[in-house]
Scaffold this motif. Sequence first.
Motif, PDB file in Angstrom:
ATOM      1  N   ARG A  81       0.803  -1.009  -0.041  1.00 50.18           N
ATOM      2  CA  ARG A  81       0.111  -0.017  -0.099  1.00 50.18           C
ATOM      3  C   ARG A  81       0.963   1.332   0.059  1.00 50.18           C
ATOM      4  O   ARG A  81       1.780   1.197   0.346  1.00 50.18           O
ATOM      5  N   HIS A 126      -1.955   4.198  -6.706  1.00 48.29           N
ATOM      6  CA  HIS A 126      -1.674   3.553  -5.360  1.00 48.29           C
ATOM      7  C   HIS A 126      -2.544   4.374  -4.573  1.00 48.29           C
ATOM      8  O   HIS A 126      -3.180   3.814  -3.383  1.00 48.29           O
ATOM      9  N   ARG A 128      -5.103   6.430  -5.226  1.00 47.84           N
ATOM     10  CA  ARG A 128      -6.496   6.132  -5.384  1.00 47.84           C
ATOM     11  C   ARG A 128      -6.961   4.840  -4.673  1.00 47.84           C
ATOM     12  O   ARG A 128      -7.990   4.939  -3.899  1.00 47.84           O
ATOM     13  N   ALA A 129      -6.033   3.950  -4.377  1.00 43.09           N
ATOM     14  CA  ALA A 129      -6.541   2.768  -3.928  1.00 43.09           C
ATOM     15  C   ALA A 129      -6.699   2.973  -2.288  1.00 43.09           C
ATOM     16  O   ALA A 129      -7.603   2.205  -1.664  1.00 43.09           O
ATOM     17  N   THR A 130      -6.037   3.667  -1.900  1.00 38.61           N
ATOM     18  CA  THR A 130      -6.100   4.188  -0.401  1.00 38.61           C
ATOM     19  C   THR A 130      -6.710   5.554   0.272  1.00 38.61           C
ATOM     20  O   THR A 130      -6.826   5.621   1.410  1.00 38.61           O
ATOM     21  N   CYS A 131      -7.214   6.021  -0.997  1.00 31.06           N
ATOM     22  CA  CYS A 131      -7.746   7.398  -0.498  1.00 31.06           C
ATOM     23  C   CYS A 131      -6.932   8.145   0.205  1.00 31.06           C
ATOM     24  O   CYS A 131      -7.087   8.884   1.376  1.00 31.06           O
TER      25      CYS A 131
END
Length: 280
Positions: A81, A126, A128-131
Motif C-alpha cells: 500500500r 496507489h 487512489r486505492a487508499t484514498c
Amino acid sequence: MSAPRCVLITGTSSGIGLATAIAAARSGWRTVATLRDTARADGLRKAAADVGIELDIRQLDVTDETSVAAAVDGVIADYGRLDAVVNNAGAGHLGTLENDSVADVRQVMEVNFFGVLNVSRAALPHLRATCGRLVTVTSVGGVIGQPFNEAYCAAKFAVEGYMESLAPVALTLGVSVSVVEPGAVASEFVNNVGFDLETGITADPYSDALRRYIDRTVEQFMDGSAQSPAEAAEAVMEALSADRPAFRIQTSDWARAFIGTKLADADGSAVQGVTAAWVD
C-alpha cells in the motif's frame, strides 16, 4: 490489526525532508525516506537513531522516471500500500534572464517541476486505492516572484498551478492534494543553489542589484528569522494528518502574511513595492 499507513518522502538528505521523515515515523507512519544519493543518508540515519525510530531509506532520483517507478513499485511490493506521498525534493537556483542559459532554466524545471510530476504520476494509482494524500512542498516563491529567482519561482509557480488544477480532479476519486509553502528555512537548501557568493557576482549591469539582494537574503538567514526545518515539517504533518487538509498551507505567520499580500494584490503593485526594495 490493519497495516500501518505508508508514506514516501522525497529529498530527505537534509532540511524539511529529513525533518518530515523523522516526524512522520514518530507519528506512526511507515516511512520510506528517499534521496537521490544514498551516500548522503548519514545525517538521516543519525537523526532516526537519536530518537529511536526506524526509517526505510531508499534511492530515488525524481528526474529519472525509471528510478521513480522502481521506488514506488518497491514500496507496493514490500508493503502492499501507499497512503501518502510528500514531494519535497528540489533545488534552488540564483540567476537572471540575461545571465542564465535556457539550459540552466530547463534544469531547474526538470528538478523542481517535472520531478514532482514524475513522482506524483507514478504514485496516484496507489493513492487512489487508499484514498491517500499527495503533498508537495513548494515555497512562498511559488506564489510571489522574487528577484534573481526567476527560474526557481517559475518552476514553483508551475507546481502550484498544476496541483491547484489537479486537486478537484483527484478529490473526485478520494485523493487529497495539498501544497506546503515555507518561507526562509535554516537548512542546507540555501547552500545548494549552485551559486558561489565569493566569485558569483561579476561585473555586469546586474551586479549591484544582485549584491543588494544577497546581502538582504544572508541577513534574513543570519538574524534568526528563518524557521527550523522541524517547524516547517509541522505544516507537512498537518497536510498528512488533518481530517480535511487545506489545499494551501503556509509554514509560519510570516509566510501567511507574505502570501496574503499577493493574494490581495489585484494589480501587482503591492508585491512589486516589496520585492523592488530588496534590490534597489
